[in-house]
Design an enzyme around this catalytic site. Structure first.
Site, PDB file in Angstrom:
ATOM      1  N   HIS A  78       0.852  -1.211  -0.007  1.00  0.00           N
ATOM      2  CA  HIS A  78       0.192  -0.037  -0.020  1.00  0.00           C
ATOM      3  C   HIS A  78       0.566   1.309   0.020  1.00  0.00           C
ATOM      4  CE1 HIS A  78       1.073   0.667   3.969  1.00  0.00           C
ATOM      5  NE2 HIS A  78       0.748  -0.623   4.396  1.00  0.00           N
ATOM      6  N   ASP A 346       3.973  -4.319   3.588  1.00  0.00           N
ATOM      7  CA  ASP A 346       5.591  -4.733   3.301  1.00  0.00           C
ATOM      8  C   ASP A 346       5.957  -6.020   3.807  1.00  0.00           C
ATOM      9  OD1 ASP A 346       4.614  -4.248   6.058  1.00  0.00           O
ATOM     10  OD2 ASP A 346       6.126  -2.619   6.458  1.00  0.00           O
TER      11      ASP A 346
END
Ligand code: NAG
Ligand code: NAG
Ligand code: NAG
Ligand code: NAG
Ligand code: NAG
Ligand code: NAG
Ligand code: NAG
Ligand code: NAG
Ligand code: NAG
Length: 537
Positions: A78, A346
């Site tokens: 994101h 991540d």
């Protein structure tokens, strides 16, 4: 520019010795002598701060001469966002130390007499992407999509339905949507079929965000506290002398201030998030370059130990996506899909990076700040990070100028020799044949944050790529002792294989939010997670 220069030198030399020795005026210099990126603040903002290009090794991002991309797979984090609730709470707590001295702060902290926080832990927008400003998350995702249309647009035939893949976390789904709108423009609604997978353990292996709740073994990382040895702590457990120094420096300049070394990284975290939200931050100037380097290293260590090479779950977590990508590339664009756009977090990217091996650093020492490590969290997973796998088809005749131009500038040249074809009947290949479709002219290239990554184990192909058959062998080797189902205690009822790239939906019903997003409705729980299932996308 480079070639003009050589021509000028050649011309000068035929004109005689004197002219050749005369320096000629060139402004700007053809090659800058400054490398200001050695102190570009964006390299110190860790996983929290704005996207910036990875520092590469100097290989051209465009396809090597004679090669064309005929298939691409991407795993995108994101984009830039507000801090999660726990982080905002910790920042608020550290800021309370200034309550009694506000109005009297001096020097590096003078700005704090006037500064207004950009978010509080109980705000509805916690954890969401930022919408405005230079480093806005939505802007980043849309921008990447629009740029990728010029780079990979030749892989869409202009009419076929294109599935896209995202996890269900609100900010991740929003990134996918913005990217898709940037890439497909007017055609987004008509052709994109957004597939959304909830971030739950019930998804087993069939997800971009697998769950692997196994005890952490941070022994090798010399984790100083007992809790942090087995659990993922909220904050990195190490305290470096650089933070003691910073606390001392600021306390000395401001009578009545009593910061501890532990407060320092909390206060420093405000800067990257403020950049995400406001586009600039006075907190950047409150700390020295050495302190920022220590901050960056601290978070590199955090990821190294808990989400990277030292995390016992990494190999298992990364294996599903890497394996699936290998299978897709062996099937090729015609039998699977030319573009596989995926969106997650991540910590879903770092396990894949760990398996690929190029950033692992056996000498990494989390106990003290060191320099020159290959594992640098800001280069690996800044906000908006993206790991791209390109399948390259290379001509035998490497002098085919036109083919090369056509692949570098797909919108100016007719690159129709790369045929975007869309199979509607692609099937999951099953265990028998993950390497179906081996072809000697096909290579795989890895690009992380727009920098080409030569794989340590395999980079002898054009542009430091790896022959697909060798890449397949490499993947086999990397995952051969990995057992995702066993390591991550996947229940019998959950999927044990990743089939999502073969059995997706083809409807556009999830392309947009169908109700107000949680930020407006205030539906987030304390972890920044949507608080009810309905608000998941
Ligand atoms: C894509 O959008 C253009 C308008 O920009 C339209 O003419 C075309 O029909 C659209 N294609 C598809 C497949 O929807
Ligand atoms: C596919 O569509 C069905 C029916 O609308 C929906 O329930 C399901 O969540 C969708 N799956 C994905 C991965 O988006
Ligand atoms: C944890 O890691 C250390 C160092 O690598 C190793 O010696 C030890 O066996 C590991 N412990 C467990 C429970 O895996
Ligand atoms: C500063 O904080 C430390 C630790 O919290 C405490 O031991 C010390 O007494 C405090 N000093 C002042 C001047 O408040
Ligand atoms: C590109 O080349 C193909 C095959 O030669 C041709 O059919 C097509 O019309 C060309 N497209 C453009 C935009 O010129
Ligand atoms: C693409 O299609 C053209 C025309 O149908 C054909 O000549 C060419 O070989 C195809 N290229 C590839 C890479 O399949
Ligand atoms: C899809 O169907 C076409 C036409 O029947 C066939 O030629 C092709 O091999 C099929 N592809 C796959 C992956 O089954
Ligand atoms: C890799 O993918 C294939 C699908 O072709 C599957 O059969 C195999 O079990 C996978 N391997 C691992 C280790 O996940
Ligand atoms: C594995 O999961 C099951 C439930 O599916 C649970 O009962 C068991 O305790 C778990 N095992 C471990 C080692 O966590």
């Amino acid at each position: 520019m480079k070639f003009d220069l050589l021509a000028t030198i050649a011309l000068a030399s035929v004109m005689g010795v004197d002219a050749a020795q005369e320096p000629f005026y060139s402004n700007p210099k053809p090659y800058s002598q400054d490398f200001t990126d050695n102190y570009n603040f964006l390299k110190y903002t860790t996983w929290m701060g704005p996207w910036s290009q990875r520092r590469g090794v100097g290989i051209n991002r465009d396809p090597p001469k004679g090669c064309k991309v005929d298939q691409v797979a991407m795993m995108h984090r994101h984009a830039e966002r507000y801090p999660a609730s726990y982080a905002a709470k910790n920042m608020d707590k550290a800021l309370q130390k200034f309550d009694d001295v506000k109005g009297k702060l001096k020097d590096d902290l003078e700005f704090l007499n006037y500064w207004v926080p950009f978010v509080h832990a109980d705000d509805g927008i916690i954890g969401q992407e930022s919408m405005y400003g230079a480093y806005s998350g939505w802007l980043d995702a849309y921008h990447r999509g629009a740029l990728y249309r010029t780079r990979y647009g030749h892989l869409w035939d202009g009419q076929s339905t294109v599935p896209m893949f995202t996890s269900g976390f609100e900010r991740v789904a929003q990134t996918a949507r913005k990217f898709g709108q940037g890439f497909f423009g007017f055609n987004y609604t008509d052709v994109v079929a957004l597939n959304i997978y909830p971030e739950t353990a019930e998804q087993g292996a069939n997800t971009l965000t697998a769950v692997c709740n196994i005890p952490n073994n941070a022994t090798a990382c010399e984790v100083p506290t007992e809790d942090a040895k087995t659990e993922w702590p909220e904050d990195p457990p190490w305290v470096y002398p650089e933070f003691e120094q910073a606390a001392k420096r600021l306390n000395k300049a401001n009578k009545g201030l009593n910061l501890t070394a532990e407060d320092i990284p909390q206060l420093m975290s405000i800067a990257p998030f403020e950049l995400n939200v406001r586009g600039s931050s006075p907190w950047v100037g409150a700390f020295t370059a050495e302190e920022w380097a220590a901050f960056e290293y601290l978070h590199s260590a955090f990821y190294y130990c808990y989400a990277g090479p030292e995390a016992p779950s990494s190999l298992a977590l990364g294996s599903n996506y890497l394996n699936a990508t290998r299978v897709l590339f062996n099937q090729g664009p015609q039998d699977s899909m030319p573009m596989i756009w995926s969106f997650a977090h991540d910590t879903d990217i770092t396990p894949v990076v760990t398996l690929l091996g190029f950033a692992n650093d056996e000498k990494f020492d989390p106990t003290k700040v060191s320099y020159g490590s290959r594992w640098d969290v800001t280069d690996i997973v800044p906000e908006g990070a993206h790991l791209v796998f390109e399948r390259l088809v290379c001509e035998d005749d490497e002098d085919d100028e036109l083919a090369s131009l056509a692949s570098e500038y797909p919108s100016s040249f007719n690159a129709s020799s790369v045929n975007a074809t869309y199979a509607t009947n692609a099937t999951y290949p099953g265990a028998s044949n993950p390497n179906k479709g081996k072809n000697e002219n096909i290579y795989v290239r890895i690009v992380l944050n727009e920098a080409v990554v030569p794989l340590p184990a395999c980079n002898s192909g054009p542009g430091k790529s790896c022959k697909l058959s060798d890449f397949s062998e490499f993947v086999d080797g990397a995952i051969k002792d990995v057992d995702f189902v066993k390591t991550c205690n996947v229940s019998d009822s959950a999927p044990h294989t990743m089939t999502m790239f073969w059995d997706y939906n083809t409807t556009n019903s999830l392309d947009y939010n169908s109700y107000p997003i949680p930020y407006q409705a205030g539906l987030l729980d304390s972890d920044g997670q949507p608080s009810d299932d309905k608000s998941d996308y």
